[in-house]
Write an enzyme that holds these catalytic residues in place. Structure first.
Site, PDB file in Angstrom:
ATOM      1  N   ARG A  47       0.844  -1.204   0.000  1.00 20.22           N
ATOM      2  CA  ARG A  47       0.000   0.000   0.000  1.00 20.22           C
ATOM      3  C   ARG A  47       0.878   1.252   0.000  1.00 20.22           C
ATOM      4  O   ARG A  47       0.620   2.220  -0.709  1.00 20.22           O
ATOM      5  CB  ARG A  47      -0.941  -0.001   1.220  1.00 20.22           C
ATOM      6  CG  ARG A  47      -1.965  -1.130   1.199  1.00 20.22           C
ATOM      7  CD  ARG A  47      -3.028  -0.950   2.277  1.00 20.22           C
ATOM      8  NE  ARG A  47      -2.545  -1.108   3.635  1.00 20.22           N
ATOM      9  CZ  ARG A  47      -2.481  -2.256   4.317  1.00 20.22           C
ATOM     10  NH1 ARG A  47      -2.885  -3.373   3.738  1.00 20.22           N
ATOM     11  NH2 ARG A  47      -2.037  -2.299   5.562  1.00 20.22           N
ATOM     12  N   GLU A 178     -19.703  14.195   1.712  1.00 19.62           N
ATOM     13  CA  GLU A 178     -19.899  13.240   0.608  1.00 19.62           C
ATOM     14  C   GLU A 178     -21.137  12.370   0.789  1.00 19.62           C
ATOM     15  O   GLU A 178     -21.078  11.330   1.430  1.00 19.62           O
ATOM     16  CB  GLU A 178     -18.665  12.327   0.454  1.00 19.62           C
ATOM     17  CG  GLU A 178     -18.831  11.341  -0.700  1.00 19.62           C
ATOM     18  CD  GLU A 178     -17.652  10.386  -0.878  1.00 19.62           C
ATOM     19  OE1 GLU A 178     -16.732  10.392  -0.049  1.00 19.62           O
ATOM     20  OE2 GLU A 178     -17.677   9.618  -1.856  1.00 19.62           O
ATOM     21  N   LYS A 220     -19.131  16.685  -2.167  1.00 21.79           N
ATOM     22  CA  LYS A 220     -18.677  15.602  -3.055  1.00 21.79           C
ATOM     23  C   LYS A 220     -19.860  14.678  -3.303  1.00 21.79           C
ATOM     24  O   LYS A 220     -20.057  13.698  -2.596  1.00 21.79           O
ATOM     25  CB  LYS A 220     -17.512  14.848  -2.380  1.00 21.79           C
ATOM     26  CG  LYS A 220     -17.082  13.594  -3.124  1.00 21.79           C
ATOM     27  CD  LYS A 220     -15.707  13.121  -2.687  1.00 21.79           C
ATOM     28  CE  LYS A 220     -15.384  11.791  -3.321  1.00 21.79           C
ATOM     29  NZ  LYS A 220     -13.979  11.438  -3.258  1.00 21.79           N
TER      30      LYS A 220
END
Ligand code: 13P
Length: 341
Positions: A47, A178, A220
């Site tokens: 990652r 969001e 968002k």
């Protein structure tokens, strides 16, 4: 600088013409799913390596004004020891942080979900700020059917988004709000429009109740699109018309910027849809992108977990960023897809 000045400076840095936000804040289960699609195991080192490659893509700051990171990434370092948030900041990219703790089923509301993570948020934000984060993100998710989301889910998620946004602003962190109306299912574009209108109306009502300063808040949202399984898919012009109609009904002009999520659209679709919106002429707010998959998919495929593919990975990310930078100005053409990265 007082908090208002600090918030204003962050908004200004994020809302720049020709630029958008890279969402690289996949949670551990989500990044594991993305890595699995290219046959790579999701270890902490993988990652780190992948996100390091992305954040050091040459020239990325030309089209990317901010990056949303996952908590783990905020504390990770580049090969030379530079903290990853600093690597982004050096390119003029403002580091941000996903602060919600994911979704769980909403009790006594079958099929609905609620996002958790409010407990201890102010204290966590303080720590994230010290690591360089200047803005945050909280995602609420709405499943769509003929009966979902329930009124309860719409109200509960709006309440959580507003509480999160208020806590962020008090800490001098710009909140990205969001609300994601999911594309999963067979619902029509009209049903998505109806749900999105109800969701956004409730979100802004809650933001007002919680005294959130809209000038220092970014939205968002998902675009208004038919469900993935719906027989009739929509053209960019149709998506743009429906999305702008709903946004104009629900989002106050004080909100400086709307940064769409891609939500499972292909990279080219997400770019074409944003472009079509920006071709409709000036709106009260700036219309940009905060894509995860639609920016990263080609990069992930190029990477394949191999350090030797770093340059190809960066080129692929740069290309999608450049095309979305054009779409943010209504200057994208599908033929640009064929030009080299
Ligand atoms: P997608 O663009 O892949 O939907 O990701 C954006 C995001 O941040 C989801 O929370």
């Amino acid at each position: 600088m007082n908090d208002q000045g600090e918030l204003q400076a962050t908004v200004k840095a994020l809302v720049q013409s020709g630029k958008g936000i890279l969402a690289a804040d996949e949670s551990s289960p989500t990044i594991a799913k993305r890595f699995k699609s290219i046959g790579v195991e999701s270890t902490e080192e993988n990652r780190r390596a992948y996100r390091h490659i992305m954040l050091s893509a040459p020239g990325l700051g030309e089209f990317i004004s901010g990056v949303i990171l996952f908590e783990e990434t905020l504390g990770q370092r580049a090969d030379d020891g530079t903290p990853l948030p600093q690597l982004a900041a050096r390119q003029g990219i403002v580091p941000g942080i996903k602060v919600d703790a994911g979704k769980i089923p909403l009790a006594l509301a079958p099929g609905d979900e609620i996002t958790q993570g409010l407990d201890g948020l102010a204290k966590r934000l303080d720590g994230y700020k010290q690591l360089g984060a200047r803005f945050a993100k909280w995602r609420a998710v709405y499943n769509v059917s003929d009966t979902l989301p329930s009124r309860l889910a719409v109200e509960a998620n709006a309440e959580a988004l507003a509480r999160y946004a208020a806590i962020c602003q008090e800490q001098g962190v710009v909140p990205i709000v969001e609300p994601e109306v999911l594309m999963d299912g067979g619902h029509s574009l009209d049903r998505c429009a109806e749900v999105t209108e109800g969701v956004l109306h409730e979100v802004f009502h809650a933001l007002h109740r919680y005294r959130v300063v809209l000038e220092h808040t970014l939205l968002k949202p998902s675009m208004v699109v038919p469900g993935k399984e719906h027989a009739q898919q929509a053209t960019p012009a149709e998506v743009a018309a429906a999305t702008i109609r709903i946004l104009r009904r629900t989002v106050p002009a004080a909100v400086p910027g709307i940064f769409f999520l891609s939500g499972g659209q292909t990279p080219a679709q997400a770019t074409a849809n944003l472009d079509a919106m920006n071709r409709l002429g000036a709106q009260p707010w700036q219309l940009s992108f905060s894509y995860g998959r639609a920016l990263q998919d080609p990069a992930l495929k190029a990477w394949k977990g191999q350090a030797a593919n770093a340059q190809e990975t960066q080129k692929a990310l740069f290309k999608r960023s450049r095309l979305n930078g054009a779409a943010r100005e209504g200057k994208y053409a599908p033929s640009m897809e064929d030009l080299p990265a």
